[in-house]
Design an enzyme around this catalytic site. Structure first.
Site, short mmCIF file in Angstrom:
data_model
loop_
_atom_site.label_atom_id
_atom_site.label_comp_id
_atom_site.label_asym_id
_atom_site.label_seq_id
_atom_site.Cartn_x
_atom_site.Cartn_y
_atom_site.Cartn_z
N CYS A 32 4.17 9.50 0.39
CA CYS A 32 2.80 9.95 0.18
C CYS A 32 2.74 10.90 -1.01
O CYS A 32 3.43 11.92 -1.02
CB CYS A 32 2.28 10.66 1.43
SG CYS A 32 0.62 11.35 1.22
N HIS A 61 3.48 4.32 12.64
CA HIS A 61 3.81 4.28 11.21
C HIS A 61 4.86 5.36 10.94
O HIS A 61 4.56 6.55 10.99
CB HIS A 61 2.55 4.54 10.37
CG HIS A 61 2.81 4.59 8.89
ND1 HIS A 61 2.68 3.49 8.08
CD2 HIS A 61 3.21 5.61 8.09
CE1 HIS A 61 2.97 3.83 6.83
NE2 HIS A 61 3.29 5.11 6.81
N HIS A 81 8.34 7.07 8.79
CA HIS A 81 9.10 7.23 7.55
C HIS A 81 10.53 7.60 7.91
O HIS A 81 10.80 8.10 9.01
CB HIS A 81 8.46 8.31 6.67
CG HIS A 81 7.20 7.85 6.00
ND1 HIS A 81 7.06 7.77 4.64
CD2 HIS A 81 6.01 7.43 6.51
CE1 HIS A 81 5.85 7.32 4.32
NE2 HIS A 81 5.19 7.12 5.46
N ASN A 88 9.16 4.71 3.54
CA ASN A 88 8.84 4.21 4.87
C ASN A 88 10.10 3.71 5.56
O ASN A 88 11.14 3.51 4.93
CB ASN A 88 7.85 3.04 4.76
CG ASN A 88 6.49 3.46 4.28
OD1 ASN A 88 5.62 3.80 5.06
ND2 ASN A 88 6.29 3.46 2.96
N ARG A 96 0.85 -1.20 0.00
CA ARG A 96 0.00 0.00 0.00
C ARG A 96 0.88 1.24 0.00
O ARG A 96 1.17 1.82 -1.03
CB ARG A 96 -0.97 -0.02 1.20
CG ARG A 96 -2.20 0.90 1.00
CD ARG A 96 -1.94 2.35 1.28
NE ARG A 96 -1.54 2.61 2.65
CZ ARG A 96 -1.26 3.82 3.11
NH1 ARG A 96 -1.32 4.88 2.31
NH2 ARG A 96 -0.88 3.98 4.36
N ASP A 97 1.36 1.61 1.15
CA ASP A 97 2.16 2.82 1.23
C ASP A 97 3.43 2.70 0.41
O ASP A 97 3.90 3.67 -0.18
CB ASP A 97 2.49 3.11 2.70
CG ASP A 97 2.82 4.56 2.94
OD1 ASP A 97 2.78 5.35 1.99
OD2 ASP A 97 3.11 4.92 4.09
#
Length: 312
Positions: A242, A209, A211, A251, A17-18
């Site tokens: 993002c 979460h 980065h 990430n 996903r990310d």
């Protein structure tokens, strides 16, 4: 000796996903499904596998419904899907999804850029999202993006995040995800916010979460674990970012988090396979590998068990 990090936290890999949001080269559905199965077989306890974001805005995730539909109920029980509206939950649930990460931003500016509405509008819609998740026997998380800084507004007031986390309209969330969307937080900042959410809101699992934009991804994650986070996010090779947050980079690396925390299911052989899986994926996507552990695992220090080909 394994040197497992204590207190312990589980890893959720968010590559699909990310991790894929900013890639220029698409990954086909069959490859995504294969990666889900490979990571689960290795022992990764949870995954984020797709997004209900508009396909025209995030093309690499346009096949998320196909990925969900290809997985078994047992596999989907360990997989999360990014959603931002009740309608997203309806669509994902219809093809089998049961774990939903309902995302909104602490800052209005980023929420408008990312989701197209104010933060208040997203919070107001959450009770309907919670009800839909319950109706299908599912679980919903509250994910608070830009929990530390916003690309448009700068530092985010922790009281803003605590207010969202404590809002009665978010009570049905099983977990709270605190996202350092830009990777600009420092360990003391992460520790204070995680501890504050833990102390001042209803008991729920806290997810961090992170980065690695400023090189503190692992340090911030360990600070979050020390403060009470029990699930942490990473992506293979540090892939990701993002598309609606200028300045956001990849990430925190899954490989780096595994090497740092040493969960009880991890062995040198499993880490080697994770490294090789990340290397293959990033090479196919034409993306750089930012994992320091992947670099270290390819060193010539073969007296170290965690080096690929090292002593056993």
């Amino acid at each position: 000796m394994t040197y497992t990090y204590a207190p312990a936290a589980q890893l959720r890999d968010v590559t699909l996903r990310d991790g894929l949001q900013l890639t220029g080269k698409p990954l086909d559905t069959e490859r995504k499904v294969g990666l889900v199965r490979e990571l689960l077989a290795l022992g990764v306890p949870e995954l984020e596998i797709g997004s209900m974001a508009r396909p025209d805005l995030v093309p690499p995730l346009a096949d998320s419904l196909d990925v969900i539909a290809a997985l078994t109920p047992d596999e989907l029980a360990k997989c999360w899907v990014w959603v931002a509206t009740p309608r997203h939950i309806e669509k994902a649930a219809a093809v089998g999804a049961r774990n939903f990460q309902y995302c909104l931003s602490a800052s209005d500016s980023h929420n408008k850029a990312n989701i197209g509405r104010t933060t208040e509008d997203s919070v107001a819609a959450m009770p309907a999202a919670i009800e839909l998740a319950r109706d299908c026997g599912g679980t919903i998380q509250l994910c608070i993006a830009t929990a530390f800084t916003c690309p448009f507004e700068g530092i985010v007031d922790p009281a803003r995040v605590l207010g969202i986390a404590a809002d009665p309209r978010t009570d049905g969330a099983a977990d709270i995800v605190l996202a350092d969307t830009l990777g600009q937080a420092v360990p003391a900042q992460v520790q204070q916010l995680v501890a504050g959410v833990r102390a001042n809101t209803a008991p729920r699992r806290i997810v961090y979460h992170g980065h690695d934009t400023w090189g503190l991804g692992v340090a911030n994650t360990l600070a979050a674990i020390d403060a009470g986070a029990t699930l942490v996010d990473g992506s293979l090779g540090g892939l990701g970012g993002c598309p609606f947050a200028p300045g956001a980079s990849g990430n925190t690396s899954t490989e780096d988090l595994l090497f740092a925390t040493r969960p009880d299911w991890l062995t040198p052989a499993i880490l080697a396979t994770v490294v090789e899986t990340g290397e293959s994926l990033l090479a196919d996507l034409g993306e750089p590998n930012r994992s320091k552990t992947a670099q270290g695992a390819r060193s010539k220090a073969h007296a170290f068990d965690w080096v690929i080909g090292g002593q056993s």
